[in-house]
Enzyme design. Structure first.
Site, PDB file in Angstrom:
ATOM      1  N   ASP A 133      52.542  38.428  10.071  1.00  0.00           N
ATOM      2  CA  ASP A 133      53.892  38.969   9.970  1.00  0.00           C
ATOM      3  C   ASP A 133      54.537  39.059  11.349  1.00  0.00           C
ATOM      4  O   ASP A 133      53.936  38.638  12.345  1.00  0.00           O
ATOM      5  CB  ASP A 133      53.814  40.322   9.250  1.00  0.00           C
ATOM      6  CG  ASP A 133      53.070  41.374  10.060  1.00  0.00           C
ATOM      7  OD1 ASP A 133      52.946  41.254  11.293  1.00  0.00           O
ATOM      8  OD2 ASP A 133      52.609  42.351   9.445  1.00  0.00           O
ATOM      9  N   TRP A 160      38.324  29.672 -14.522  1.00  0.00           N
ATOM     10  CA  TRP A 160      38.928  30.165 -15.766  1.00  0.00           C
ATOM     11  C   TRP A 160      39.572  29.059 -16.602  1.00  0.00           C
ATOM     12  O   TRP A 160      39.508  29.089 -17.827  1.00  0.00           O
ATOM     13  CB  TRP A 160      39.960  31.261 -15.468  1.00  0.00           C
ATOM     14  CG  TRP A 160      39.516  32.286 -14.474  1.00  0.00           C
ATOM     15  CD1 TRP A 160      40.211  32.719 -13.380  1.00  0.00           C
ATOM     16  CD2 TRP A 160      38.278  33.018 -14.454  1.00  0.00           C
ATOM     17  NE1 TRP A 160      39.482  33.659 -12.690  1.00  0.00           N
ATOM     18  CE2 TRP A 160      38.303  33.862 -13.317  1.00  0.00           C
ATOM     19  CE3 TRP A 160      37.145  33.044 -15.271  1.00  0.00           C
ATOM     20  CZ2 TRP A 160      37.243  34.717 -12.988  1.00  0.00           C
ATOM     21  CZ3 TRP A 160      36.094  33.891 -14.940  1.00  0.00           C
ATOM     22  CH2 TRP A 160      36.150  34.704 -13.824  1.00  0.00           C
ATOM     23  N   THR A 204      40.236  37.570 -14.811  1.00  0.00           N
ATOM     24  CA  THR A 204      39.781  38.962 -14.722  1.00  0.00           C
ATOM     25  C   THR A 204      40.871  39.795 -14.050  1.00  0.00           C
ATOM     26  O   THR A 204      40.736  40.193 -12.896  1.00  0.00           O
ATOM     27  CB  THR A 204      38.484  39.050 -13.876  1.00  0.00           C
ATOM     28  OG1 THR A 204      38.748  38.429 -12.609  1.00  0.00           O
ATOM     29  CG2 THR A 204      37.333  38.370 -14.542  1.00  0.00           C
ATOM     30  N   PRO A 205      41.963  40.057 -14.779  1.00  0.00           N
ATOM     31  CA  PRO A 205      43.057  40.806 -14.158  1.00  0.00           C
ATOM     32  C   PRO A 205      42.601  42.136 -13.582  1.00  0.00           C
ATOM     33  O   PRO A 205      41.618  42.727 -14.046  1.00  0.00           O
ATOM     34  CB  PRO A 205      44.052  41.004 -15.314  1.00  0.00           C
ATOM     35  CG  PRO A 205      43.783  39.871 -16.237  1.00  0.00           C
ATOM     36  CD  PRO A 205      42.280  39.652 -16.144  1.00  0.00           C
ATOM     37  N   LYS A 254      33.604  47.667 -20.553  1.00  0.00           N
ATOM     38  CA  LYS A 254      34.726  46.729 -20.615  1.00  0.00           C
ATOM     39  C   LYS A 254      35.259  46.348 -19.243  1.00  0.00           C
ATOM     40  O   LYS A 254      36.238  45.612 -19.143  1.00  0.00           O
ATOM     41  CB  LYS A 254      35.874  47.333 -21.443  1.00  0.00           C
ATOM     42  CG  LYS A 254      35.595  47.369 -22.941  1.00  0.00           C
ATOM     43  CD  LYS A 254      36.890  47.588 -23.729  1.00  0.00           C
ATOM     44  CE  LYS A 254      37.223  46.430 -24.652  1.00  0.00           C
ATOM     45  NZ  LYS A 254      38.469  46.618 -25.407  1.00  0.00           N
TER      46      LYS A 254
END
Lengths: 139, 139, 139, 139
Positions: A17, A47, A59-60, A90
């Protein structure tokens, strides 16, 4: 114990930056890449191949917590060290430690879930139990 | 009480990943933009102008903690609602709530510090006490 | 003849868009990284070190022309092959060919100039003649 | 004549590089967003809705040519002015002019094609003739 992976990152001009240091969301891109790299190193397919087999689209992230200690800049090589700290029903928890040599730059903890595209509404995705075969590959 | 700002985001195709949803580091880019937008809305100059006056190059992140509840996709407009939850001696804590209408998509807490370029070594930056004039503008 | 460099890129999930393919501005990020990689491979220091020596802050782009032939996705390794096609008085022309094995994915031509921060107004940058020592290192 | 659209961009800290100016691939992200904004302003649905209707997943880029004249930095508002210069059998050509007030910052020409997911191999996409109904909406 569980597998450990390390992924090298060459820090680029465009990762930095106007203060001349890595813009922090880049570290999260690298942790995301390190997560997929972890699974692929364990023998899991990317995926887009897995989706054709079992509908898993990725895999969010459910939660992330990162502490930043030191800065980095372009021209440097850094490493992302990745493990799965815990497997839940889960979800699972990743730990990523980003280092330049012996210096820890930042540490992140991610809570993620395996997700499938919803059969009834392909625009939606939903969490599924951690697939046993994938978990077995990663231990 | 402290100021509150809201910043609109038009979600773009390029913000989304192969699962068709916003790639999570984008939310952190938006929170970063919302942080600067907060200060500029309070009357603080952008860092590149401030650096010429008092050497401040920005407010690098020390820590971030984000929870993700719902997904978003391109073509949608979302909002980032930003406050400063706490001012400490050398740091301050932002809270960002990202919403699509009444739906909360994610919430993030950031710990940041104002930083100057080091006079002795312009390649390094270091944290300074929160400038009183800036804090006054934001309350 | 001039030097040639090749830089490997691991394509990541976050580099891809909802169509599942690399989002095209990523190729330009990689070409930008390949440009700096070219100079560093030739023995030129990264800009943040060079700025302290001779005030050069980088090689901003004046023009880019890219043709896209084939798509790529995450989990693949691709290469950026980079040369300087021509050195002019104040500019130079890069050629980048991006390949996956023998398949050419895209080709880009960049016109760039070496720039310094303006002494009178440090917020501005201006083009300078191509430094002879840098050009000599690259041939 | 064809429609014209203008899209405002607030330049953010994270859009800028260590030279303090917008990192050029960001302009291409904005042109990509301006392209979809153009179609949506003409009444075309975003691709994720269109895909359910006619299988169109987007308008991948075949070629881009951009000239950069002036720099921009964060805290500034710029505009992307977009038209379709030409409709061909299987492709169309966009023109984007990026301005800050009366100052032209850069100009880009994009060649794009409407694409569908391949029925036989959903991992591949292929160009289709420009849909007549979409072209009609844009004129």
């Amino acid at each position: 114990m569980g597998k450990k992976t390390a992924m090298d990152i060459e820090v680029r001009f465009g990762d930095c930056d106007p203060a001349g240091i890595v813009f922090f969301p880049r570290y999260h891109r690298w942790m995301d890449a390190a997560s997929l790299n972890f699974f692929m190193s364990c023998g899991v397919k990317p995926w887009h191949e897995l989706e054709l087999v079992n509908g898993i689209v990725g895999t969010p992230l459910l939660e992330i917590h990162t502490k930043f200690y030191k800065t980095a800049t372009y021209g440097e090589t850094i490493e992302v060290h990745t493990t799965v700290e815990a497997w839940m029903a889960k979800t699972f928890r990743h730990r990523h430690v980003v280092r330049r040599g012996d210096t820890v730059l930042c540490e992140g903890t991610e809570l993620r879930a395996f997700c499938q595209r919803d059969a009834a509404d392909p625009e939606r995705i939903r969490a599924i139990p951690v697939p046993e075969d994938i978990q077995a590959l990663c231990q």
